[in-house]
Design a protein around this motif. Structure first.
Motif, PDB file in Angstrom:
ATOM      1  N   THR A  31       0.844  -1.194   0.000  1.00 38.47           N
ATOM      2  CA  THR A  31       0.000   0.000   0.000  1.00 38.47           C
ATOM      3  C   THR A  31       0.887   1.254   0.000  1.00 38.47           C
ATOM      4  O   THR A  31       2.077   1.188   0.299  1.00 38.47           O
ATOM      5  CB  THR A  31      -0.935   0.011   1.222  1.00 38.47           C
ATOM      6  OG1 THR A  31      -0.141   0.103   2.416  1.00 38.47           O
ATOM      7  CG2 THR A  31      -1.766  -1.267   1.272  1.00 38.47           C
ATOM      8  N   PRO A  32       0.334   2.411  -0.337  1.00 36.12           N
ATOM      9  CA  PRO A  32       1.139   3.635  -0.342  1.00 36.12           C
ATOM     10  C   PRO A  32       1.737   3.911   1.031  1.00 36.12           C
ATOM     11  O   PRO A  32       1.109   3.635   2.059  1.00 36.12           O
ATOM     12  CB  PRO A  32       0.134   4.727  -0.738  1.00 36.12           C
ATOM     13  CG  PRO A  32      -0.931   4.007  -1.488  1.00 36.12           C
ATOM     14  CD  PRO A  32      -1.043   2.666  -0.824  1.00 36.12           C
ATOM     15  N   CYS A 180       2.927  -3.938  -6.490  1.00 35.35           N
ATOM     16  CA  CYS A 180       3.240  -2.542  -6.161  1.00 35.35           C
ATOM     17  C   CYS A 180       3.137  -1.708  -7.431  1.00 35.35           C
ATOM     18  O   CYS A 180       3.899  -1.910  -8.386  1.00 35.35           O
ATOM     19  CB  CYS A 180       4.644  -2.468  -5.572  1.00 35.35           C
ATOM     20  SG  CYS A 180       5.101  -0.875  -4.888  1.00 35.35           S
ATOM     21  N   GLU A 184       3.268   3.807  -6.218  1.00 28.88           N
ATOM     22  CA  GLU A 184       3.812   3.335  -4.934  1.00 28.88           C
ATOM     23  C   GLU A 184       5.329   3.130  -5.041  1.00 28.88           C
ATOM     24  O   GLU A 184       6.079   3.490  -4.125  1.00 28.88           O
ATOM     25  CB  GLU A 184       3.136   2.033  -4.514  1.00 28.88           C
ATOM     26  CG  GLU A 184       1.725   2.186  -3.996  1.00 28.88           C
ATOM     27  CD  GLU A 184       0.726   2.441  -5.112  1.00 28.88           C
ATOM     28  OE1 GLU A 184       1.052   2.113  -6.287  1.00 28.88           O
ATOM     29  OE2 GLU A 184      -0.364   2.962  -4.833  1.00 28.88           O
TER      30      GLU A 184
END
Length: 246
Positions: A31-32, A180, A184
């Motif tokens: 995730t970011p 990803c 990101e």
């Protein structure tokens, strides 16, 4: 399963967190990153995890026992523990934790000293956070046997055969099961703190799979309960992170 990695600094300005969601098909979604994390955000991230999720924190969980004993003696006006010995020799015994010596033996590199470096400010912040978790019914076991574990991203990269430079291109090539996106990847490449938080999240997965080295002896365990313990991933274990939990 979800793993959370935290690159903790004394200031929120250089503190970052990363969350990885692990799927049953052997993939993991990155995730970011979360940047400039304050205490409230970190506490919310940790307490929001499920019981079987894991956390890796890049920060010492305690100070060397010899250092604490010396400071206590000085505060209370008792004889300095190094009385009668060479000052430099005694100070060397106060410098590193037991786990730091194990890391040095395993990797050839000492972690920064929490007793004699600015890292002590980050450790004090962690002590405050750990107390907050305890007050919320989520106490942290400093040896890393619970949900939250002390990690060392630079040593982890070395154990996984990654180069000294922080590179998402290299990491994703070595772990092609990481999911990803381009945005990101750019965010983690741009911030060294975010990248270290991501590595910390991956080490947390290694802990859950039993792929890290905890205290090996009773003496190690006693020290770890007070000083903390760096969980180093097994050499070459990065590819095994995609395996199901036992």
């Amino acid at each position: 399963m979800r793993t959370l990695g935290i690159d903790l600094a004394a200031s929120p300005k250089t503190t970052a967190a990363a969350v990885v969601d692990w799927a049953d098909d052997g993939t993991a979604r990155v995730t970011p990153p979360r940047l400039r994390c304050g205490d409230d955000e970190l506490l919310a991230l940790i307490t929001g995890l499920a019981d079987d999720d894991r956390v890796g924190v890049d920060c010492p969980f305690g100070w060397p026992v010899a250092f604490v004993e010396a400071v206590a003696a000085h505060t209370e006006g008792r004889p300095w523990p190094g009385r009668g010995t060479d000052s430099a020799t005694h100070r060397a015994t106060m410098r590193f934790r037991r786990t730091d010596l194990v890391v040095r033996e395993a990797t050839g590199r000492y972690p920064l000293t929490v007793a004699f470096d600015r890292l002590g400010a980050a450790a004090a912040r962690w002590a405050h956070l750990a107390d907050g978790l305890a007050a919320l019914g989520r106490p942290v076991e400093r040896a890393g046997t619970g949900q939250v574990t002390e990690v060392y991203p630079a040593a982890a990269r070395r154990r996984w055969g990654l180069g000294p430079e922080r590179s998402m291109t290299e990491l994703c090539a070595a772990a092609p099961w990481l999911r990803c996106g381009a945005a990101e990847r750019a965010a983690y490449d741009t911030s060294e703190h975010a990248f270290d938080a991501l590595i910390a999240a991956l080490v947390a997965r290694a802990v859950a799979l039993g792929l890290t080295a905890g205290p090996a002896t009773e003496a190690d365990a006693r020290a770890a309960a007070v000083e903390g313990w760096v969980h180093l991933p097994d050499e070459g274990s990065l590819a095994a992170l995609r395996h199901p939990l036992p």
